[in-house]
Write a protein that holds these residues in place. Structure first.
Motif, PDB file in Angstrom:
ATOM      1  N   UNK A 172       0.834  -1.193   0.000  1.00 13.62           N
ATOM      2  CA  UNK A 172       0.000   0.000   0.000  1.00 13.62           C
ATOM      3  C   UNK A 172       0.872   1.248   0.000  1.00 13.62           C
ATOM      4  N   UNK A 173       0.315   2.337  -0.510  1.00 11.38           N
ATOM      5  CA  UNK A 173       1.028   3.615  -0.470  1.00 11.38           C
ATOM      6  C   UNK A 173       1.014   4.230   0.924  1.00 11.38           C
ATOM      7  N   UNK A 174       0.161   3.724   1.808  1.00 13.80           N
ATOM      8  CA  UNK A 174       0.011   4.300   3.137  1.00 13.80           C
ATOM      9  C   UNK A 174       0.786   3.538   4.195  1.00 13.80           C
ATOM     10  N   UNK A 175       1.465   2.453   3.823  1.00 16.42           N
ATOM     11  CA  UNK A 175       2.152   1.635   4.815  1.00 16.42           C
ATOM     12  C   UNK A 175       3.343   2.388   5.384  1.00 16.42           C
ATOM     13  N   UNK A 176       3.600   2.170   6.661  1.00 15.69           N
ATOM     14  CA  UNK A 176       4.710   2.856   7.325  1.00 15.69           C
ATOM     15  C   UNK A 176       5.025   2.181   8.642  1.00 15.69           C
ATOM     16  N   UNK A 177       5.467   2.989   9.615  1.00 15.07           N
ATOM     17  CA  UNK A 177       5.798   2.444  10.919  1.00 15.07           C
ATOM     18  C   UNK A 177       7.223   1.941  10.992  1.00 15.07           C
ATOM     19  N   UNK A 178       7.525   1.273  12.120  1.00 14.21           N
ATOM     20  CA  UNK A 178       8.854   0.713  12.324  1.00 14.21           C
ATOM     21  C   UNK A 178       8.954  -0.652  11.651  1.00 14.21           C
TER      22      UNK A 178
END
Length: 337
Positions: free
Chosen positions: A267-273
């Motif tokens: 996804x384009x919204x994936x993030x985090x550590x």
């Protein structure tokens, strides 16, 4: 000595010479066949996968084919073959100018040291081996081997590459369509690639398996759907996630290989550590239907009041670790590491 005794002695010598020649010929034939099989194993993943079925066909004389394949045999007979017989074969082949294959393809033993997750539609490339899924027109997995000198592709002005993978990997995993592999443009995948690079420099050798995961999405009306995209007029399913399995092995004596798994949403919204995306190997296997190396995965057995980790499943370790179970308060959660 009488005439009959002389003839009997002569016939005995003939029989002994014939038997010796037969044994020597059988030995030479076995060694030539084994050398040819090892050569094919290093080039053909299917022969590698079925090698244990081929070994009995070449066992006129006792030998440990597997240890010889990996050059880890310690027996005197195999050392004799390695130091004496093999050079003779090489000399005779050179003298007779026998035809040899001079292809420069990568030695498969360097890529598939820890096995194949599946054997469907395997394709060998110079730097990796890939399994193609004909149902989805996309790869199931790609295997690579990184060493301590592994260098990631150069970064752009944003601090990381637009693709966050080497071009070949992106092309293979996405079938040439970056519209499908959205996660490869995200910083979280760049962090994962940097992590692989760090482990390769720290331990000297890292094997990685990377591939797609297809899970349907549930809508508010309770219906489940799979997303497709059209590429070259062909509808292709879009992976919901991508996984990466790491097998980290150290060249330092006393340190043993270990496995790590990651699942990152496409996804384009994936993030985090990066640590937030750690996953169990059996979880990845359940989503993909693949089978990874079981030797490196410990076996945990639960008893009434204790748990036991059978570390014999780890290469080179034979002891067991046993610890008492700890009862947690009702308001505490169990944390996984």
């Amino acid at each position: 000595m009488s005439m009959n005794e002389s003839r009997a002695h002569q016939w005995a010598l003939y029989a002994l010479a014939g038997l010796t020649g037969f044994v020597c010929g059988a030995f030479v034939q076995q060694e030539a066949s084994i050398r040819q099989l090892f050569h094919q194993i290093r080039r053909d993943p299917y022969i590698y996968h079925h090698r244990h079925k081929l070994y009995p066909m070449l066992s006129t004389f006792r030998t440990d084919h597997e240890t010889r394949l990996w050059n880890s045999s310690t027996s005197l007979a195999d050392k004799f073959r390695e130091l004496v017989v093999s050079p003779i074969f090489d000399f005779v082949s050179a003298a007779l100018m026998l035809k040899t294959d001079s292809a420069t393809t990568t030695d498969l033993l360097d890529l598939i040291k820890y096995g194949l997750p599946s054997t469907e539609n395997l394709y060998v490339h110079k730097d990796y081996i890939v399994s193609q899924d004909m149902c989805t027109n996309a790869p199931r997995w790609i295997c690579e081997h990184f060493r301590g000198d592994y260098q990631k592709m150069s970064s752009d002005e944003g601090g990381y590459s637009n693709l966050n993978l080497r071009y070949n990997d992106v092309y293979v995993l996405s079938c040439g369509s970056m519209k499908i592999c959205k996660v490869f443009k995200r910083k979280i995948w760049n962090d994962l690639e940097k992590y692989v690079s760090t482990k390769a420099k720290e331990f000297g050798s890292v094997y990685t398996y990377t591939g797609p995961i297809y899970t349907p999405s549930c809508h508010e009306n309770g219906k489940w759907t799979m997303k497709y995209d059209v590429f070259d007029w062909i509808p292709m399913p879009v992976p919901s996630h991508y996984f990466k399995v790491l097998i980290v092995e150290s060249r330092i004596p006393g340190l043993y290989p270990f496995m790590e798994g990651y699942i990152i949403e496409n996804s384009r919204m994936v993030g985090g550590k990066l640590s937030d995306h750690r996953a169990k190997i059996d979880e990845i296997e359940r989503f993909t239907g693949l089978q990874f190396n079981k030797v490196l995965q410990p076996v945990v057995q639960f008893d009434k009041n204790s748990f036991k980790v059978d570390t014999r499943a780890w290469a080179g370790r034979f002891e067991e670790i046993s610890e008492p179970l700890v009862t947690l308060p009702a308001n505490k959660e169990v944390k996984e590491f």
